[in-house]
Design an enzyme around this catalytic site. Sequence first.
Site, PDB file in Angstrom:
ATOM      1  N   GLY A 185      16.848  48.208 -25.377  1.00  0.00           N
ATOM      2  CA  GLY A 185      15.872  48.130 -26.458  1.00  0.00           C
ATOM      3  C   GLY A 185      15.812  46.761 -27.101  1.00  0.00           C
ATOM      4  O   GLY A 185      16.263  45.761 -26.544  1.00  0.00           O
ATOM      5  N   HIS A 236      11.998  41.148 -21.358  1.00  0.00           N
ATOM      6  CA  HIS A 236      11.826  42.514 -20.869  1.00  0.00           C
ATOM      7  C   HIS A 236      10.403  42.732 -20.343  1.00  0.00           C
ATOM      8  O   HIS A 236      10.191  43.394 -19.320  1.00  0.00           O
ATOM      9  CB  HIS A 236      12.098  43.525 -21.985  1.00  0.00           C
ATOM     10  N   SER A 276      18.099  39.785 -27.079  1.00  0.00           N
ATOM     11  CA  SER A 276      17.979  40.646 -28.256  1.00  0.00           C
ATOM     12  C   SER A 276      18.908  40.180 -29.376  1.00  0.00           C
ATOM     13  O   SER A 276      18.645  40.415 -30.554  1.00  0.00           O
ATOM     14  CB  SER A 276      18.302  42.094 -27.882  1.00  0.00           C
TER      15      SER A 276
END
Length: 273
Positions: free
Chosen positions: A28, A34, A183
Amino acid sequence: MKIISNPHELNDYVKNLNKTIGFIPTMGALHEGHISLIKEARKNNEFVVVSIFVNPTQFSKDEDLDKYPRKDEADKKICELSGVDVLFFPNANDIYTKDEVSLQAPNVRGYVLEGYTRPTHFNGVLTVVNKLLNIVNPTRAYFGKKDAQQLNLISLMVKQLFMNVEIVAVDTKRDSDGLALSSRNIYLSKDERKQALAIPTSLNLASSMISKGIKDTKEIKEKMLEHLKLLEVFYVEILDREFNQVKEVELGNSIILVEARVGETRLLDNIWL
Protein backbone atom coordinates in the site's frame (compact mmCIF):
# COMPACT_ATOMS: atom_id res chain seq x y z
CA MET A 1 -12.87 -2.83 -10.06
CA LYS A 2 -13.77 -5.67 -7.71
CA ILE A 3 -12.42 -5.64 -4.13
CA ILE A 4 -11.92 -9.02 -2.44
CA SER A 5 -10.58 -9.69 1.05
CA ASN A 6 -11.05 -13.43 1.43
CA PRO A 7 -8.22 -15.58 -0.07
CA HIS A 8 -10.52 -18.49 -0.95
CA GLU A 9 -12.98 -16.18 -2.71
CA LEU A 10 -10.16 -14.68 -4.79
CA ASN A 11 -8.69 -18.09 -5.57
CA ASP A 12 -12.07 -19.35 -6.79
CA TYR A 13 -12.66 -16.15 -8.77
CA VAL A 14 -9.41 -16.24 -10.77
CA LYS A 15 -9.62 -20.03 -11.28
CA ASN A 16 -12.49 -19.56 -13.72
CA LEU A 17 -11.09 -16.59 -15.66
CA ASN A 18 -9.27 -18.36 -18.49
CA LYS A 19 -7.11 -15.24 -18.96
CA THR A 20 -3.49 -14.26 -18.49
CA ILE A 21 -3.13 -12.64 -15.07
CA GLY A 22 -0.63 -9.96 -14.07
CA PHE A 23 -0.13 -9.60 -10.32
CA ILE A 24 1.43 -6.80 -8.28
CA PRO A 25 1.84 -7.52 -4.53
CA THR A 26 2.20 -4.29 -2.51
CA MET A 27 2.08 -3.01 1.05
CA GLY A 28 0.00 0.00 0.00
CA ALA A 29 0.79 3.73 0.24
CA LEU A 30 0.93 3.50 -3.55
CA HIS A 31 3.05 5.89 -5.62
CA GLU A 32 4.27 6.28 -9.21
CA GLY A 33 6.58 3.29 -8.78
CA HIS A 34 3.62 1.04 -8.06
CA ILE A 35 1.67 2.60 -10.92
CA SER A 36 4.53 1.71 -13.30
CA LEU A 37 4.21 -1.92 -12.19
CA ILE A 38 0.47 -1.83 -12.82
CA LYS A 39 1.05 -0.33 -16.29
CA GLU A 40 3.51 -3.09 -17.18
CA ALA A 41 1.05 -5.72 -15.99
CA ARG A 42 -1.81 -4.07 -17.90
CA LYS A 43 0.29 -3.99 -21.09
CA ASN A 44 1.12 -7.71 -21.10
CA ASN A 45 -1.85 -9.44 -19.46
CA GLU A 46 -5.60 -9.68 -19.97
CA PHE A 47 -6.39 -9.33 -16.26
CA VAL A 48 -4.62 -7.42 -13.45
CA VAL A 49 -4.70 -8.13 -9.71
CA VAL A 50 -3.10 -5.89 -7.06
CA SER A 51 -2.80 -6.90 -3.42
CA ILE A 52 -2.42 -4.48 -0.52
CA PHE A 53 -1.22 -6.16 2.65
CA VAL A 54 1.17 -4.77 5.25
CA ASN A 55 2.86 -8.04 6.09
CA PRO A 56 3.60 -8.35 9.83
CA THR A 57 6.05 -11.26 9.52
CA GLN A 58 8.68 -9.19 7.69
CA PHE A 59 8.91 -6.66 10.53
CA SER A 60 10.95 -7.34 13.67
CA LYS A 61 9.68 -6.26 17.10
CA ASP A 62 11.64 -3.00 17.03
CA GLU A 63 10.58 -1.97 13.52
CA ASP A 64 7.88 0.33 12.21
CA LEU A 65 4.92 -1.98 11.51
CA ASP A 66 2.42 0.25 13.34
CA LYS A 67 3.88 3.38 11.77
CA TYR A 68 4.04 2.00 8.23
CA PRO A 69 2.07 4.43 6.02
CA ARG A 70 -1.47 3.39 5.20
CA LYS A 71 -3.60 5.23 2.64
CA ASP A 72 -6.39 2.77 2.00
CA GLU A 73 -8.93 5.03 0.30
CA ALA A 74 -6.33 6.77 -1.86
CA ASP A 75 -4.86 3.39 -2.81
CA LYS A 76 -8.26 2.09 -3.90
CA LYS A 77 -8.75 5.14 -6.11
CA ILE A 78 -5.26 4.78 -7.64
CA CYS A 79 -5.96 1.13 -8.46
CA GLU A 80 -9.33 1.96 -9.98
CA LEU A 81 -7.90 4.76 -12.14
CA SER A 82 -4.97 2.55 -13.21
CA GLY A 83 -7.25 -0.12 -14.63
CA VAL A 84 -6.86 -2.79 -11.96
CA ASP A 85 -9.47 -5.53 -12.29
CA VAL A 86 -9.28 -6.96 -8.75
CA LEU A 87 -7.87 -5.41 -5.59
CA PHE A 88 -7.03 -8.03 -2.97
CA PHE A 89 -7.30 -6.41 0.47
CA PRO A 90 -6.94 -9.07 3.18
CA ASN A 91 -6.18 -8.59 6.87
CA ALA A 92 -3.58 -10.55 8.84
CA ASN A 93 -6.12 -13.12 10.09
CA ASP A 94 -7.01 -13.94 6.48
CA ILE A 95 -3.38 -14.74 5.67
CA TYR A 96 -1.91 -16.20 8.87
CA THR A 97 -2.93 -18.65 11.57
CA LYS A 98 -1.45 -19.29 15.03
CA ASP A 99 0.56 -22.36 13.97
CA GLU A 100 2.19 -21.42 10.67
CA VAL A 101 4.20 -23.26 8.07
CA SER A 102 6.79 -20.72 6.95
CA LEU A 103 9.63 -20.44 4.48
CA GLN A 104 13.28 -20.00 5.44
CA ALA A 105 15.41 -17.59 3.42
CA PRO A 106 18.57 -19.18 1.97
CA ASN A 107 21.41 -19.40 4.49
CA VAL A 108 23.78 -17.11 2.61
CA ARG A 109 21.82 -14.81 0.32
CA GLY A 110 19.04 -14.27 2.86
CA TYR A 111 21.33 -13.03 5.64
CA VAL A 112 23.65 -10.57 3.89
CA LEU A 113 23.03 -6.91 3.04
CA GLU A 114 19.51 -6.05 4.24
CA GLY A 115 19.20 -9.53 5.74
CA TYR A 116 22.26 -8.93 7.95
CA THR A 117 20.60 -6.09 9.89
CA ARG A 118 17.10 -7.61 9.59
CA PRO A 119 17.71 -11.36 10.03
CA THR A 120 14.04 -12.42 10.02
CA HIS A 121 12.95 -10.06 7.26
CA PHE A 122 13.27 -12.25 4.19
CA ASN A 123 11.69 -15.27 5.88
CA GLY A 124 8.57 -13.13 6.20
CA VAL A 125 8.84 -11.75 2.66
CA LEU A 126 9.21 -15.17 1.04
CA THR A 127 6.42 -16.69 3.14
CA VAL A 128 3.88 -14.01 2.27
CA VAL A 129 4.84 -13.81 -1.42
CA ASN A 130 4.53 -17.59 -1.67
CA LYS A 131 1.06 -17.41 -0.12
CA LEU A 132 -0.03 -14.55 -2.40
CA LEU A 133 1.23 -16.28 -5.54
CA ASN A 134 -0.66 -19.43 -4.55
CA ILE A 135 -3.86 -17.45 -3.94
CA VAL A 136 -3.74 -15.47 -7.21
CA ASN A 137 -1.98 -18.07 -9.40
CA PRO A 138 -0.82 -15.36 -11.83
CA THR A 139 0.83 -15.74 -15.20
CA ARG A 140 3.31 -13.00 -14.29
CA ALA A 141 4.16 -11.17 -11.06
CA TYR A 142 5.78 -7.73 -11.10
CA PHE A 143 8.43 -6.39 -8.71
CA GLY A 144 10.54 -3.23 -8.71
CA LYS A 145 14.30 -3.35 -9.14
CA LYS A 146 14.77 -0.96 -6.20
CA ASP A 147 14.33 -3.90 -3.82
CA ALA A 148 16.98 -5.89 -5.66
CA GLN A 149 17.74 -8.41 -2.92
CA GLN A 150 14.04 -9.13 -2.41
CA LEU A 151 13.61 -9.54 -6.18
CA ASN A 152 16.58 -11.92 -6.33
CA LEU A 153 15.28 -14.08 -3.47
CA ILE A 154 11.73 -14.23 -4.84
CA SER A 155 13.11 -15.28 -8.23
CA LEU A 156 15.20 -17.93 -6.48
CA MET A 157 12.17 -19.19 -4.55
CA VAL A 158 10.10 -19.48 -7.73
CA LYS A 159 12.90 -21.38 -9.46
CA GLN A 160 13.73 -23.73 -6.57
CA LEU A 161 10.11 -24.50 -5.68
CA PHE A 162 9.21 -25.07 -9.36
CA MET A 163 6.48 -22.44 -9.26
CA ASN A 164 4.62 -21.75 -12.48
CA VAL A 165 4.89 -17.95 -12.62
CA GLU A 166 7.11 -15.50 -14.50
CA ILE A 167 8.80 -12.89 -12.28
CA VAL A 168 9.09 -9.56 -14.10
CA ALA A 169 11.59 -6.94 -12.89
CA VAL A 170 10.60 -3.30 -13.51
CA ASP A 171 12.99 -0.33 -13.47
CA THR A 172 13.09 1.96 -10.42
CA LYS A 173 11.05 5.15 -10.63
CA ARG A 174 12.59 8.35 -9.26
CA ASP A 175 11.31 11.71 -8.15
CA SER A 176 12.39 14.84 -10.04
CA ASP A 177 15.28 15.31 -7.57
CA GLY A 178 16.58 11.78 -8.24
CA LEU A 179 15.43 10.12 -5.00
CA ALA A 180 14.08 6.62 -5.60
CA LEU A 181 10.34 6.50 -4.96
CA SER A 182 9.46 4.71 -1.73
CA SER A 183 6.45 4.66 0.59
CA ARG A 184 8.87 5.53 3.39
CA ASN A 185 9.93 8.83 1.79
CA ILE A 186 7.01 10.55 3.53
CA TYR A 187 8.88 10.08 6.83
CA LEU A 188 11.66 12.41 5.66
CA SER A 189 11.71 16.02 6.80
CA LYS A 190 12.70 18.69 4.28
CA ASP A 191 16.30 18.69 5.53
CA GLU A 192 16.45 14.89 5.70
CA ARG A 193 15.27 14.64 2.11
CA LYS A 194 18.15 16.88 1.02
CA GLN A 195 20.55 14.65 2.95
CA ALA A 196 19.01 11.55 1.36
CA LEU A 197 19.95 12.80 -2.11
CA ALA A 198 23.51 11.73 -1.28
CA ILE A 199 22.31 8.16 -1.99
CA PRO A 200 21.35 8.58 -5.67
CA THR A 201 24.26 10.98 -6.27
CA SER A 202 26.68 8.36 -4.88
CA LEU A 203 25.30 5.91 -7.43
CA ASN A 204 25.68 8.52 -10.16
CA LEU A 205 29.28 9.02 -9.03
CA ALA A 206 29.91 5.29 -9.35
CA SER A 207 28.31 5.23 -12.79
CA SER A 208 30.51 8.13 -13.88
CA MET A 209 33.66 6.35 -12.65
CA ILE A 210 32.69 3.20 -14.53
CA SER A 211 32.02 5.18 -17.73
CA LYS A 212 35.61 6.48 -17.44
CA GLY A 213 36.91 2.92 -17.38
CA ILE A 214 37.29 2.43 -13.61
CA LYS A 215 36.08 -1.11 -12.84
CA ASP A 216 37.80 -1.88 -9.50
CA THR A 217 34.99 -2.38 -6.97
CA LYS A 218 37.13 -1.42 -3.96
CA GLU A 219 38.02 1.94 -5.48
CA ILE A 220 34.41 2.65 -6.46
CA LYS A 221 33.08 1.70 -3.00
CA GLU A 222 35.63 3.92 -1.25
CA LYS A 223 34.55 6.95 -3.31
CA MET A 224 30.88 6.21 -2.66
CA LEU A 225 31.41 5.83 1.10
CA GLU A 226 33.27 9.14 1.19
CA HIS A 227 30.31 10.76 -0.57
CA LEU A 228 27.90 9.16 1.94
CA LYS A 229 29.89 10.00 5.08
CA LEU A 230 27.16 12.19 6.61
CA LEU A 231 24.64 9.34 6.55
CA GLU A 232 24.40 6.18 8.65
CA VAL A 233 25.43 3.68 5.98
CA PHE A 234 24.55 0.00 6.47
CA TYR A 235 26.32 -1.12 3.31
CA VAL A 236 27.63 -0.18 -0.10
CA GLU A 237 28.18 -3.31 -2.19
CA ILE A 238 28.99 -4.15 -5.79
CA LEU A 239 27.85 -7.65 -6.73
CA ASP A 240 27.02 -9.69 -9.77
CA ARG A 241 23.33 -10.32 -10.44
CA GLU A 242 23.46 -13.61 -8.55
CA PHE A 243 24.63 -11.60 -5.51
CA ASN A 244 28.21 -12.88 -5.51
CA GLN A 245 31.14 -10.66 -4.53
CA VAL A 246 33.18 -9.39 -7.49
CA LYS A 247 36.50 -7.56 -7.71
CA GLU A 248 35.62 -5.77 -10.95
CA VAL A 249 32.41 -4.41 -12.41
CA GLU A 250 31.11 -6.51 -15.29
CA LEU A 251 28.78 -4.49 -17.48
CA GLY A 252 25.51 -6.32 -18.04
CA ASN A 253 25.94 -8.44 -14.91
CA SER A 254 26.52 -6.11 -11.93
CA ILE A 255 24.46 -4.27 -9.32
CA ILE A 256 25.62 -1.49 -7.01
CA LEU A 257 23.52 -1.44 -3.84
CA VAL A 258 23.23 1.07 -1.01
CA GLU A 259 21.31 0.97 2.25
CA ALA A 260 21.50 3.96 4.58
CA ARG A 261 19.45 5.56 7.33
CA VAL A 262 18.50 9.22 7.16
CA GLY A 263 17.09 10.36 10.49
CA GLU A 264 14.91 7.39 11.48
CA THR A 265 14.18 6.31 7.89
CA ARG A 266 15.90 3.36 6.23
CA LEU A 267 16.35 3.85 2.48
CA LEU A 268 17.43 1.42 -0.25
CA ASP A 269 18.71 2.23 -3.70
CA ASN A 270 20.77 0.62 -6.46
CA ILE A 271 21.77 0.73 -10.09
CA TRP A 272 21.88 -2.23 -12.44
CA LEU A 273 24.86 -2.13 -14.76
